[in-house]
Design a protein around this motif. Structure first.
Motif, short mmCIF file in Angstrom:
data_model
loop_
_atom_site.label_atom_id
_atom_site.label_comp_id
_atom_site.label_asym_id
_atom_site.label_seq_id
_atom_site.Cartn_x
_atom_site.Cartn_y
_atom_site.Cartn_z
N TYR A 102 -6.09 0.41 0.32
CA TYR A 102 -6.66 1.31 0.96
C TYR A 102 -7.99 0.92 1.73
O TYR A 102 -8.07 0.59 2.87
CB TYR A 102 -6.85 2.63 0.72
CG TYR A 102 -7.05 3.57 1.51
CD1 TYR A 102 -6.23 4.40 2.54
CD2 TYR A 102 -8.48 3.92 1.55
CE1 TYR A 102 -6.73 5.31 3.45
CE2 TYR A 102 -8.94 5.07 2.52
CZ TYR A 102 -7.84 5.67 3.42
OH TYR A 102 -8.55 6.75 4.32
N GLY A 150 -2.85 1.33 -4.60
CA GLY A 150 -3.10 2.30 -3.76
C GLY A 150 -4.34 2.25 -2.94
O GLY A 150 -4.59 2.06 -2.00
N TYR A 151 -5.54 2.67 -3.94
CA TYR A 151 -6.74 2.66 -3.48
C TYR A 151 -7.54 1.44 -3.07
O TYR A 151 -8.01 1.07 -2.32
CB TYR A 151 -7.58 3.41 -4.67
CG TYR A 151 -7.81 4.85 -4.47
CD1 TYR A 151 -8.29 5.76 -3.57
CD2 TYR A 151 -6.80 5.60 -5.49
CE1 TYR A 151 -8.08 7.03 -3.50
CE2 TYR A 151 -6.82 6.94 -5.47
CZ TYR A 151 -7.43 7.83 -4.55
OH TYR A 151 -7.35 8.92 -4.45
N TRP A 210 0.80 3.77 -2.81
CA TRP A 210 0.22 5.01 -2.90
C TRP A 210 1.16 6.23 -3.14
O TRP A 210 0.98 7.16 -3.84
CB TRP A 210 -0.20 5.34 -1.27
CG TRP A 210 -1.11 6.55 -1.12
CD1 TRP A 210 -0.66 7.83 -0.70
CD2 TRP A 210 -2.40 6.42 -1.12
NE1 TRP A 210 -1.96 8.50 -0.48
CE2 TRP A 210 -2.98 7.79 -0.76
CE3 TRP A 210 -3.52 5.49 -1.41
CZ2 TRP A 210 -4.40 8.03 -0.70
CZ3 TRP A 210 -4.74 5.78 -1.22
CH2 TRP A 210 -5.28 7.07 -1.14
N SER A 211 2.51 6.11 -2.52
CA SER A 211 3.38 6.96 -2.88
C SER A 211 3.82 7.04 -4.47
O SER A 211 4.29 8.11 -4.84
CB SER A 211 4.80 6.65 -2.47
OG SER A 211 5.36 5.28 -2.65
N ALA A 231 -1.17 2.92 -8.60
CA ALA A 231 -1.73 4.10 -7.88
C ALA A 231 -3.24 3.80 -7.31
O ALA A 231 -3.78 3.78 -6.45
CB ALA A 231 -1.54 5.56 -8.41
N MET A 267 0.25 5.83 6.55
CA MET A 267 0.47 7.12 5.79
C MET A 267 1.62 7.94 6.13
O MET A 267 2.17 8.58 5.39
CB MET A 267 -0.82 8.23 6.01
CG MET A 267 -2.17 7.60 5.29
SD MET A 267 -1.98 7.94 3.37
CE MET A 267 -3.58 7.53 3.01
N PHE A 282 0.74 -1.04 -0.01
CA PHE A 282 0.10 0.04 0.01
C PHE A 282 0.90 1.07 -0.11
O PHE A 282 0.62 2.13 -0.91
CB PHE A 282 -0.94 -0.11 1.09
CG PHE A 282 -1.59 1.25 1.30
CD1 PHE A 282 -2.50 1.86 0.76
CD2 PHE A 282 -1.18 2.01 2.69
CE1 PHE A 282 -3.02 3.20 1.06
CE2 PHE A 282 -1.74 3.30 3.03
CZ PHE A 282 -2.68 3.91 2.16
N VAL A 308 4.37 7.29 3.63
CA VAL A 308 4.26 7.70 2.41
C VAL A 308 5.15 8.84 2.13
O VAL A 308 5.90 9.04 0.99
CB VAL A 308 2.83 7.98 2.12
CG1 VAL A 308 2.74 8.79 0.69
CG2 VAL A 308 2.07 6.95 2.07
#
Length: 315
Positions: free
Chosen positions: A241, A237-238, A28-29, A233, A257, A24, A260
């Motif tokens: 999440y 990522g989502y 995300w990053s 991403a 977070m 994640f 990140v």
């Protein structure tokens, strides 16, 4: 089955959570890096339109067809969540980077999200972070600040002061989406993601058409960056999440977070020559300490942390 493979179920679950958390953070990053790369060749609306339009078409069957199709109040609520968590959040991130705010600094501003989420968990969800979790969150905030302060002060571009408020708006948008989602009976993660992507596709396509930026560039860099944003991403990522919210709860997911900004800073240093100093290394170490403090299990006889079951079942 756990006896056959020789690994206890609890240990496998813990290992899975660690791997999901690491994936994640990386995914995300990657969104901040992809925003900078793709934004060099096209307008923000162009990038976001072509990121979400193919995704919306691909994922449409997950929520439009079959016995589990989403409709009525559930559909409307997920449209709101998608608008806040994708459209509102991403637009501010891309806009801030386009204004000259560096990827590390943008990630830093977004990094205060765990503190906001923890502070709001009590009045909105009827649960509160423990004292130990607050200490961990504050350590993480310090680590994030140290890891990115060099990048923030070394920026040579002429960036207006108000530009640093833009990612703050995006951070609040994502926090709002998290709590709206916690108060709903959410459909399957892939169906929810499909609705979110469809919402973003409508928003960004309308914006691109209205501004005359719907035609994408033909450069390989643009399409490679866009493909990376879709795979890593969005899906990574989502997807991770919302998946992790169900598994470990709001506070622990948001604590991730804190990793990140340092990871984004490392990527920025390697790809764009952004500064990586001793403060960055210290900040990275502090974020790992914060994650450990926030996510460790409470000892027997002590007050429990935010009850994760209540976070997952609020309706």
């Amino acid at each position: 089955m756990s006896r056959q493979i020789g690994i206890p179920v609890d240990r496998r679950t813990a290992v899975g959570s660690v791997l999901a958390g690491a994936a994640f953070v990386l995914c995300w990053s990657s969104g901040f890096i992809g925003a900078k790369i793709s934004g060099e060749d096209a307008a923000v609306t162009t990038v976001l339109m072509w990121r979400f339009l193919p995704l919306a078409l691909l994922l449409a069957p997950t929520w439009l067809l079959g016995s589990r199709r989403v409709r009525g109040p559930d559909l409307r609520r997920q449209v709101i969540v998608g608008f806040l968590s994708q459209s509102g959040y991403l637009l501010t991130v891309y806009w801030a980077i386009g204004l000259g705010v560096s990827t590390g600094t943008t990630a830093l501003v977004d990094g205060v999200q765990p503190l906001v989420a923890a502070a709001l968990a009590g009045p909105l969800l009827g649960a509160a972070a423990s004292g130990r979790q607050w200490i961990g969150l504050l350590i993480g905030a310090l680590g994030v600040a140290l890891a990115t302060v060099a990048d923030a002060t070394a920026t040579t571009a002429t960036t207006p002061a108000w530009a640093y408020l833009v990612p703050l708006v995006g951070m609040m948008s994502l926090v709002a989406a998290t709590f709206v989602d916690r108060r709903a009976q959410r459909p399957a993660p892939v169906s929810a993601l499909g609705i979110h992507c469809a919402t973003s596709a409508v928003v960004f396509t309308a914006g691109a058409v209205a501004t005359g930026t719907a035609v994408p560039p033909t450069t390989l860099d643009f399409w490679a960056a866009t493909a990376g944003l879709v795979v890593f991403a969005t899906f990574g990522g989502y997807g991770l999440y919302w998946y992790s919210l169900d598994r470990v709860g709001v506070t622990r997911v948001n604590a991730l977070m804190f990793l990140v900004p340092p990871v984004t800073t490392v990527w920025g240093a390697l790809l764009f020559g952004e500064p990586f100093t001793a403060l960055t290394a210290i900040g990275l170490a502090l974020t790992f300490v914060a994650i450990t403090v926030v996510t460790m299990r409470p000892r027997a006889g002590t007050r429990r942390d935010i009850p994760e079951s209540s976070l997952a079942s609020v309706s």
